[in-house]
Design a protein around this motif. Structure first.
Motif, PDB file in Angstrom:
ATOM      1  N   GLY A   1       7.276 -47.283 -12.168  1.00  0.00           N
ATOM      2  CA  GLY A   1       7.572 -45.860 -12.250  1.00  0.00           C
ATOM      3  C   GLY A   1       9.013 -45.559 -12.589  1.00  0.00           C
ATOM      4  O   GLY A   1       9.477 -44.432 -12.391  1.00  0.00           O
ATOM      5  N   ARG A   2       9.736 -46.531 -13.126  1.00  0.00           N
ATOM      6  CA  ARG A   2      11.139 -46.314 -13.484  1.00  0.00           C
ATOM      7  C   ARG A   2      11.320 -45.907 -14.945  1.00  0.00           C
ATOM      8  O   ARG A   2      12.392 -45.470 -15.335  1.00  0.00           O
ATOM      9  CB  ARG A   2      11.941 -47.589 -13.209  1.00  0.00           C
ATOM     10  CG  ARG A   2      11.997 -47.967 -11.734  1.00  0.00           C
ATOM     11  CD  ARG A   2      12.717 -49.277 -11.531  1.00  0.00           C
ATOM     12  NE  ARG A   2      12.746 -49.658 -10.115  1.00  0.00           N
ATOM     13  CZ  ARG A   2      13.230 -50.804  -9.666  1.00  0.00           C
ATOM     14  NH1 ARG A   2      13.714 -51.697 -10.532  1.00  0.00           N
ATOM     15  NH2 ARG A   2      13.218 -51.067  -8.371  1.00  0.00           N
ATOM     16  N   GLU A   3      10.276 -46.079 -15.748  1.00  0.00           N
ATOM     17  CA  GLU A   3      10.330 -45.680 -17.154  1.00  0.00           C
ATOM     18  C   GLU A   3       9.039 -44.962 -17.515  1.00  0.00           C
ATOM     19  O   GLU A   3       7.983 -45.220 -16.925  1.00  0.00           O
ATOM     20  CB  GLU A   3      10.528 -46.896 -18.071  1.00  0.00           C
ATOM     21  CG  GLU A   3      11.838 -47.613 -17.869  1.00  0.00           C
ATOM     22  CD  GLU A   3      11.988 -48.822 -18.779  1.00  0.00           C
ATOM     23  OE1 GLU A   3      11.127 -49.003 -19.676  1.00  0.00           O
ATOM     24  OE2 GLU A   3      12.954 -49.591 -18.602  1.00  0.00           O
ATOM     25  N   ILE A   4       9.149 -44.060 -18.492  1.00  0.00           N
ATOM     26  CA  ILE A   4       7.988 -43.316 -18.953  1.00  0.00           C
ATOM     27  C   ILE A   4       7.941 -43.348 -20.478  1.00  0.00           C
ATOM     28  O   ILE A   4       8.974 -43.352 -21.143  1.00  0.00           O
ATOM     29  CB  ILE A   4       8.025 -41.860 -18.438  1.00  0.00           C
ATOM     30  CG1 ILE A   4       6.693 -41.160 -18.708  1.00  0.00           C
ATOM     31  CG2 ILE A   4       9.202 -41.079 -19.029  1.00  0.00           C
ATOM     32  CD1 ILE A   4       6.519 -39.858 -17.945  1.00  0.00           C
ATOM     33  N   THR A   5       6.730 -43.407 -21.013  1.00  0.00           N
ATOM     34  CA  THR A   5       6.505 -43.344 -22.452  1.00  0.00           C
ATOM     35  C   THR A   5       5.678 -42.109 -22.752  1.00  0.00           C
ATOM     36  O   THR A   5       4.720 -41.819 -22.035  1.00  0.00           O
ATOM     37  CB  THR A   5       5.749 -44.596 -22.944  1.00  0.00           C
ATOM     38  OG1 THR A   5       6.476 -45.764 -22.579  1.00  0.00           O
ATOM     39  CG2 THR A   5       5.572 -44.567 -24.454  1.00  0.00           C
ATOM     40  N   TYR A   6       6.047 -41.381 -23.793  1.00  0.00           N
ATOM     41  CA  TYR A   6       5.276 -40.189 -24.146  1.00  0.00           C
ATOM     42  C   TYR A   6       5.482 -39.832 -25.611  1.00  0.00           C
ATOM     43  O   TYR A   6       6.415 -40.331 -26.270  1.00  0.00           O
ATOM     44  CB  TYR A   6       5.662 -39.004 -23.251  1.00  0.00           C
ATOM     45  CG  TYR A   6       7.115 -38.583 -23.332  1.00  0.00           C
ATOM     46  CD1 TYR A   6       7.540 -37.603 -24.239  1.00  0.00           C
ATOM     47  CD2 TYR A   6       8.071 -39.149 -22.490  1.00  0.00           C
ATOM     48  CE1 TYR A   6       8.862 -37.216 -24.315  1.00  0.00           C
ATOM     49  CE2 TYR A   6       9.399 -38.760 -22.554  1.00  0.00           C
ATOM     50  CZ  TYR A   6       9.798 -37.796 -23.466  1.00  0.00           C
ATOM     51  OH  TYR A   6      11.109 -37.421 -23.534  1.00  0.00           O
TER      52      TYR A   6
ATOM     53  N   VAL B   1       8.671 -41.610 -27.425  1.00  0.00           N
ATOM     54  CA  VAL B   1       9.887 -41.677 -26.622  1.00  0.00           C
ATOM     55  C   VAL B   1       9.663 -42.593 -25.424  1.00  0.00           C
ATOM     56  O   VAL B   1       8.637 -42.491 -24.741  1.00  0.00           O
ATOM     57  CB  VAL B   1      10.308 -40.276 -26.124  1.00  0.00           C
ATOM     58  CG1 VAL B   1      11.573 -40.369 -25.271  1.00  0.00           C
ATOM     59  CG2 VAL B   1      10.521 -39.333 -27.300  1.00  0.00           C
ATOM     60  N   VAL B   2      10.600 -43.479 -25.166  1.00  0.00           N
ATOM     61  CA  VAL B   2      10.640 -44.265 -23.932  1.00  0.00           C
ATOM     62  C   VAL B   2      11.896 -43.822 -23.194  1.00  0.00           C
ATOM     63  O   VAL B   2      12.994 -43.840 -23.763  1.00  0.00           O
ATOM     64  CB  VAL B   2      10.693 -45.776 -24.215  1.00  0.00           C
ATOM     65  CG1 VAL B   2      10.743 -46.553 -22.898  1.00  0.00           C
ATOM     66  CG2 VAL B   2       9.492 -46.208 -25.037  1.00  0.00           C
ATOM     67  N   ALA B   3      11.749 -43.384 -21.937  1.00  0.00           N
ATOM     68  CA  ALA B   3      12.881 -42.804 -21.209  1.00  0.00           C
ATOM     69  C   ALA B   3      12.962 -43.344 -19.787  1.00  0.00           C
ATOM     70  O   ALA B   3      11.970 -43.777 -19.205  1.00  0.00           O
ATOM     71  CB  ALA B   3      12.762 -41.288 -21.184  1.00  0.00           C
TER      72      ALA B   3
END
Length: 299
Positions: free
Chosen positions: A258-263, A275-277
């Motif tokens: 849960g430290r990075e998100i892709t959307y 985007v990877v954030a």
């Protein structure tokens, strides 16, 4: 890859498609053990795979593993409606069409061998996960059930009539997402206590981290849509900043911790970027244009 379906990662890092299409050079029967257990016919034919040129024979989608190197291989000749690997990576659980409008819950070794039918569901199973290395949690959208490797089954929760649909299970089955009956404002359900927490503006785009500790969702009640995350069960949503505040996020996915998100970020002109954030700040780690976002499935 065939039409629809989803992608997951195998324990060895290979990509597994629930509607995979083997290249002609790799077409071969699945092992005799797996083939015998998969003999039940599908209720309807699989749609023509995307990318197939006119005149090319249709190849039904199946559960196919695409390794980083080597030849793709069919794990199952059937296309499951839900699939998940056990936490230790040894086993695979899948829900497959029983030919009568329902589903069978089947387990196997991670390579598809030694298949075993655990239980039947009179209605189609839409999501499943492992609560432990020997217990599976699954849902048909209305009920949440459990079955273990000894075939012991239990009903865990029944959704009140007219209150929405269970569309997503947390990785350990402790929580589930219930979409609203109409509009937005779905809820995070504690399966044990039956208590619910509304996720502001949530509709269909909700995901959990692999460790089950974080939930993320798209607030679709406003335009442009907004992106939120929070620790599961803490009712403390945090808005994630976007590189383009006028764009709408979609097709979200969290990493294991849960430290990075892709959307996908789609601006008002319809141009989409992947985007990877970082979380919770939203600081972009990578941004890449997507030529045709409708063809992308993130899992």
């Amino acid at each position: 890859n065939g039409t629809g379906g989803s992608l997951i990662y195998a324990p060895d890092g290979a990509v597994v498609s629930t509607v995979g299409v083997l290249p002609a050079s790799a077409l071969a029967p699945v092992s005799s053990t797996a083939s015998a257990a998969a003999a039940t016919p599908s209720a309807s034919p699989t749609a023509t795979p995307e990318g197939v040129t006119p005149g090319t024979p249709e190849v039904p989608g199946a559960l196919v593993e695409f390794p980083s190197s080597g030849t793709p291989a069919a794990i199952s000749t059937q296309s499951p409606s839900a699939v998940a690997y056990s936490p230790n990576g040894r086993y695979l659980a899948m829900a497959v069409d029983d030919g009568n409008g329902g589903s069978r819950i089947i387990t196997s070794q991670s390579d598809g061998s030694d298949r075993d039918k655990l239980t039947d569901s009179a209605t189609p199973v839409t999501s499943l996960t492992w609560a432990s290395n020997d217990r599976i949690i699954y849902t048909d959208g209305t009920t949440i059930n459990a079955v273990d490797l000894s075939h012991a089954a239990a009903l865990l929760y029944t959704l009140p009539s007219g209150s929405g649909t269970i569309t997503e299970l947390g990785p350990d089955g402790a929580y589930a997402y219930v979409s609203a009956a109409t509009g937005t404002g779905g809820s995070l359900l504690n399966v044990t206590t039956g208590s619910e927490q509304v996720l502001q503006g949530a509709a269909d785009d909700v995901t959990f981290s692999d460790d089950g500790a974080t939930v993320a969702w798209v607030d679709e009640a406003v335009q442009p849509a907004r992106l939120f995350t929070e620790p599961v069960g803490q009712n403390a949503p945090v808005a994630v900043s976007l590189p383009d505040p006028t764009a709408s996020p979609s097709d979200i996915d969290l990493d294991a911790s849960g430290r990075e998100i892709t959307y996908l970020s789609t601006n008002s002109s319809g141009v989409a970027e992947l985007v990877v954030a970082q979380l919770p700040s939203g600081t972009p780690l990578a941004v890449s244009p997507i030529s045709n976002a409708s063809q992308l499935t993130l899992s």
